[in-house]
Enzyme design. Structure first.
Site, PDB file in Angstrom:
ATOM      1  CB  SER A  72      -1.111   0.098   1.166  1.00  6.97           C
ATOM      2  OG  SER A  72      -0.158   0.194   2.346  1.00  6.97           O
ATOM      3  CE  LYS A  81      -2.656   2.180   4.690  1.00  6.95           C
ATOM      4  NZ  LYS A  81      -2.527   1.330   3.564  1.00  6.95           N
TER       5      LYS A  81
END
Length: 183
Positions: A39, A80
């Protein structure tokens, strides 16, 4: 005999202090984490090992585009990038990030954007469409993975409460050939 006992006791004390210090450092200051998945590609790779700075946000606030580690709803820790801070209005259109109406460059995405030929890297959205509010609520962050098409982030799990943030990470220490500071 007493000299040997004394020396053994000194070694045991030194070992106990070392273990206690290591535990305190790991629990309160810094911790290792392994990147699990794709990701954050191309910035981070699957199985990169990083150091999480746990004290940074006790002394200051997250900054836009910091890479953070937080407890996700699935009882996992996610890595993230901070896109929206409390009070920010977030929008994506024409593969461009707009924060409070101002377009922002995302140089960490340039490599991926050049490779995409079948539409935008990041699908258009507004914060209101995702969380039902115009702005990131106080005490929360809006985060996204750099691999926009394959990232489970705030577009799917909502905004992240600050109390779920473990810390900031920017140092990859393993594999050795990939040691680097990421931005």
């Amino acid at each position: 005999m007493t000299k040997q006992k004394s020396e053994t006791w000194e070694w045991l004390k030194a070992l106990m202090i070392a273990v206690l210090l290591a535990a305190l450092i790991r629990y309160f200051l810094f911790a290792p984490i392994v990147v699990d998945g794709l990701s954050m590609m191309p910035t981070l790779h699957d199985q990169d090992r990083m150091i999480v700075n746990k004290i940074g946000y006790t002394l200051g606030e997250p900054k836009r585009f910091d890479i953070i580690v937080f407890h996700a709803p699935e009882n996992k820790d996610y890595i993230k990038r901070v896109i929206g801070l409390p009070g920010d209005k977030i929008e994506y259109k024409n593969d461009t990030l707009y924060i409070n109406g101002k377009a922002y460059k995302e140089p960490y995405l340039d490599e991926y954007k050049k490779k995409v030929i079948d539409g935008p890297l990041t699908e258009p959205f507004t914060l209101k469409e995702i969380i039902g509010e115009e702005r990131v609520p106080e005490g929360h962050l809006f985060v996204m993975g750099d691999n926009r098409r394959f990232s489970k982030d705030s577009r799917h799990i909502g905004v992240i409460p600050m109390e779920k943030v473990l810390g900031k990470t920017s140092i990859v220490y393993w594999p050795v050939e990939d040691i680097r500071i990421v931005k």
